[in-house]
Design an enzyme around this catalytic site. Structure first.
Site, PDB file in Angstrom:
ATOM      1  N   HIS A   1       0.806  -1.221   0.000  1.00 30.61           N
ATOM      2  CA  HIS A   1       0.000   0.000   0.000  1.00 30.61           C
ATOM      3  C   HIS A   1       0.844   1.279   0.000  1.00 30.61           C
ATOM      4  O   HIS A   1       0.299   2.367  -0.199  1.00 30.61           O
ATOM      5  CB  HIS A   1      -0.992  -0.005   1.172  1.00 30.61           C
ATOM      6  CG  HIS A   1      -2.326   0.563   0.807  1.00 30.61           C
ATOM      7  ND1 HIS A   1      -3.474   0.290   1.516  1.00 30.61           N
ATOM      8  CD2 HIS A   1      -2.712   1.392  -0.196  1.00 30.61           C
ATOM      9  CE1 HIS A   1      -4.492   0.932   0.956  1.00 30.61           C
ATOM     10  NE2 HIS A   1      -4.049   1.616  -0.080  1.00 30.61           N
TER      11      HIS A   1
ATOM     12  N   ASP B   1      -3.492   3.034   8.036  1.00 32.99           N
ATOM     13  CA  ASP B   1      -2.282   3.412   7.280  1.00 32.99           C
ATOM     14  C   ASP B   1      -1.946   4.894   7.451  1.00 32.99           C
ATOM     15  O   ASP B   1      -1.463   5.539   6.524  1.00 32.99           O
ATOM     16  CB  ASP B   1      -2.444   3.088   5.783  1.00 32.99           C
ATOM     17  CG  ASP B   1      -2.577   1.593   5.509  1.00 32.99           C
ATOM     18  OD1 ASP B   1      -2.397   0.792   6.443  1.00 32.99           O
ATOM     19  OD2 ASP B   1      -2.875   1.240   4.354  1.00 32.99           O
TER      20      ASP B   1
ATOM     21  N   GLU C   1      -1.826  -5.017  -2.083  1.00 30.58           N
ATOM     22  CA  GLU C   1      -1.604  -5.990  -0.994  1.00 30.58           C
ATOM     23  C   GLU C   1      -2.086  -7.413  -1.295  1.00 30.58           C
ATOM     24  O   GLU C   1      -2.203  -8.238  -0.381  1.00 30.58           O
ATOM     25  CB  GLU C   1      -2.197  -5.492   0.337  1.00 30.58           C
ATOM     26  CG  GLU C   1      -1.580  -4.169   0.849  1.00 30.58           C
ATOM     27  CD  GLU C   1      -0.196  -4.293   1.473  1.00 30.58           C
ATOM     28  OE1 GLU C   1       0.329  -5.431   1.565  1.00 30.58           O
ATOM     29  OE2 GLU C   1       0.375  -3.228   1.842  1.00 30.58           O
TER      30      GLU C   1
ATOM     31  N   HIS D   1       4.254   1.007   4.440  1.00 31.36           N
ATOM     32  CA  HIS D   1       2.882   0.746   3.969  1.00 31.36           C
ATOM     33  C   HIS D   1       1.837   1.055   5.047  1.00 31.36           C
ATOM     34  O   HIS D   1       0.647   1.106   4.735  1.00 31.36           O
ATOM     35  CB  HIS D   1       2.716  -0.685   3.412  1.00 31.36           C
ATOM     36  CG  HIS D   1       2.568  -1.758   4.450  1.00 31.36           C
ATOM     37  ND1 HIS D   1       1.897  -2.938   4.214  1.00 31.36           N
ATOM     38  CD2 HIS D   1       3.014  -1.839   5.726  1.00 31.36           C
ATOM     39  CE1 HIS D   1       1.927  -3.694   5.300  1.00 31.36           C
ATOM     40  NE2 HIS D   1       2.599  -3.061   6.218  1.00 31.36           N
TER      41      HIS D   1
ATOM     42  N   ASP E   1      -6.875  -6.504   1.970  1.00 33.65           N
ATOM     43  CA  ASP E   1      -7.050  -6.992   3.343  1.00 33.65           C
ATOM     44  C   ASP E   1      -8.297  -6.417   4.017  1.00 33.65           C
ATOM     45  O   ASP E   1      -8.651  -6.818   5.131  1.00 33.65           O
ATOM     46  CB  ASP E   1      -5.793  -6.816   4.193  1.00 33.65           C
ATOM     47  CG  ASP E   1      -5.501  -5.386   4.646  1.00 33.65           C
ATOM     48  OD1 ASP E   1      -6.419  -4.544   4.707  1.00 33.65           O
ATOM     49  OD2 ASP E   1      -4.311  -5.122   4.956  1.00 33.65           O
TER      50      ASP E   1
ATOM     51  N   HIS F   1      -6.834  -1.490   7.935  1.00 33.71           N
ATOM     52  CA  HIS F   1      -5.936  -0.616   8.700  1.00 33.71           C
ATOM     53  C   HIS F   1      -6.067   0.823   8.219  1.00 33.71           C
ATOM     54  O   HIS F   1      -6.440   1.060   7.066  1.00 33.71           O
ATOM     55  CB  HIS F   1      -4.479  -1.069   8.512  1.00 33.71           C
ATOM     56  CG  HIS F   1      -4.279  -2.550   8.648  1.00 33.71           C
ATOM     57  ND1 HIS F   1      -4.424  -3.420   7.584  1.00 33.71           N
ATOM     58  CD2 HIS F   1      -3.973  -3.310   9.714  1.00 33.71           C
ATOM     59  CE1 HIS F   1      -4.196  -4.657   7.997  1.00 33.71           C
ATOM     60  NE2 HIS F   1      -3.933  -4.632   9.288  1.00 33.71           N
TER      61      HIS F   1
ATOM     62  N   ASP G   1      -9.844  -0.542   3.725  1.00 32.12           N
ATOM     63  CA  ASP G   1      -8.688  -1.183   4.352  1.00 32.12           C
ATOM     64  C   ASP G   1      -9.089  -1.674   5.737  1.00 32.12           C
ATOM     65  O   ASP G   1      -9.951  -1.083   6.391  1.00 32.12           O
ATOM     66  CB  ASP G   1      -7.578  -0.106   4.491  1.00 32.12           C
ATOM     67  CG  ASP G   1      -6.169  -0.667   4.562  1.00 32.12           C
ATOM     68  OD1 ASP G   1      -5.968  -1.657   5.295  1.00 32.12           O
ATOM     69  OD2 ASP G   1      -5.285  -0.098   3.909  1.00 32.12           O
TER      70      ASP G   1
ATOM     71  N   ASP H   1      -7.332  -1.808  -0.442  1.00 33.68           N
ATOM     72  CA  ASP H   1      -6.418  -2.810   0.103  1.00 33.68           C
ATOM     73  C   ASP H   1      -7.206  -4.115   0.236  1.00 33.68           C
ATOM     74  O   ASP H   1      -8.243  -4.152   0.907  1.00 33.68           O
ATOM     75  CB  ASP H   1      -5.924  -2.334   1.475  1.00 33.68           C
ATOM     76  CG  ASP H   1      -4.822  -3.207   2.049  1.00 33.68           C
ATOM     77  OD1 ASP H   1      -4.861  -4.442   1.840  1.00 33.68           O
ATOM     78  OD2 ASP H   1      -3.939  -2.654   2.729  1.00 33.68           O
TER      79      ASP H   1
HETATM   80 MN   LIG Z   1      -3.412  -0.685   3.496  1.00 33.62          MN
END
Ligand SMILES: [Mn+2]
Length: 327
Positions: free
Chosen positions: A115, A148, A295, A161, A252, A146, A144, A250
């Site tokens: 990312h 980030d 990712e 990232h 994830d 997260h 995402d 992302d």
């Molecule tokens: Mn990310």
């Protein structure tokens, strides 16, 4: 079978020109393999689907960029950041590649990579949007698990990232010409035009940042509470119809049960349909000008089924953002 979208873009001169940049870069984190994502996505047929099924004219150099010629021989940690010179050099180069497409009025698809590459793609799109639309700011939807948004100082891991949003919003600043010294104000985005969706693993320092700046963020809790339909209504309402949108997805954000091949999986994520719905809703605005898919790591996630499912999910997200519809 699919067919081209009937949507008329609000901020692009044509609906069917797409710039594509493939970024085989993994230096924003420590796990090898995420650099193999572009080839996995393309081998799964993504670009063929975009041209044949969705009718795009692809502007693509048929190259997966590994940027080996600009990677430094020595790259010591700086302010806790790992491989800072490499990430800075790669994202700077990517920002130029993406800008080249965006300044010609093309929507730009960036296939990562980890990312950290979003520093380059969003910087490139943000500058082109300001130039093409009288200083208008770019909105970013960051999907995402997260946030980030760590600064080098708040990050536990030092992996860049986890920091792209901090650099893109100016919360983190360069103190070294070779480490994001290239990022200029016209390449940055506003915290007011940033919306998160899918968060569920946010560091304490990041929570404080989101609260202090009043960043619009929809966690998995909000999706459970309101449903993805209402969440997208609120997210897009916050951005407004007068604003070009960059979608940074992302993989994830999806639940690891359906997308296990990624570096930092977190349980309790989006379903496949919720992910696709986010992308479909953004497409329907007609405001999409830039898109990242990042990712996907084909060397993680256990068996070949998990890898194949993750890659398939990634392809589906991109197609939905670019106009694939169920009916
Ligand atoms: Mn990310």
């Amino acid at each position: 079978m699919t067919s081209p979208s009937l949507m008329t873009p609000r901020f692009l001169p044509t609906a069917n020109d797409l710039g594509v940049v493939s970024v085989g870069f993994s230096g924003g984190q420590c796990k090898l393999g995420v650099d193999a994502a572009p080839s996995a996505l393309i081998e799964a047929g993504l670009l063929n689907q975009l041209s044949t099924d969705l009718g795009f004219t692809l502007h693509y150099d048929h190259t997966i960029h590994y940027y080996r010629d600009i990677l430094p021989t020595e790259d010591p940690d700086h302010r806790n950041m790992k491989r800072p010179i490499a990430v800075s050099a790669v994202t700077q180069r990517l920002s130029e590649q993406v800008y080249e497409h965006a300044s010609q009025g093309r929507c730009v698809l960036t296939l990562g990579g980890d990312h950290s590459v979003a520093i380059g793609s969003i910087a490139g799109v943000a500058r082109a949007v300001r130039e093409r639309h009288a200083g208008r700011e770019l909105a970013v939807i960051w999907v995402d698990a997260h946030a980030d948004i760590n600064t080098p100082e708040t990050s536990n891991s030092g992996n860049i990232h986890g920091m792209p949003v901090a650099f893109l919003t100016g919360l983190a600043r360069s103190d070294h010409p070779s480490i994001f010294g290239w990022l200029q104000p016209d390449q940055l985005i506003s915290l007011k035009k940033l919306v998160y969706i899918g968060l569920r693993d946010v560091d304490i320092g990041e929570k404080r940042t989101l609260r202090e700046h009043g960043v619009k963020a929809f966690s998995m809790h909000d999706i459970d509470k309101h449903g993805i339909g209402k969440v997208m209504e609120m997210a897009l309402g916050h951005i407004g119809a007068d604003t070009p949108i960059h979608l940074s997805f992302d993989v994830d954000a999806l639940d690891p049960l359906i997308a296990p091949s990624t570096g930092t999986p977190v349980r309790g994520g989006l379903t496949l349909r919720e992910g696709d719905y986010i992308c479909e809703s953004v497409h329907e605005t007609g405001s999409l000008v830039g898109l990242d898919l990042v990712e996907v790591n084909p060397s993680l996630g256990g068996d070949s089924v998990g890898v194949r499912e993750t890659v398939r999910a990634g392809c589906s997200l991109v197609r939905c953002a670019l106009g694939e519809s169920l009916l």
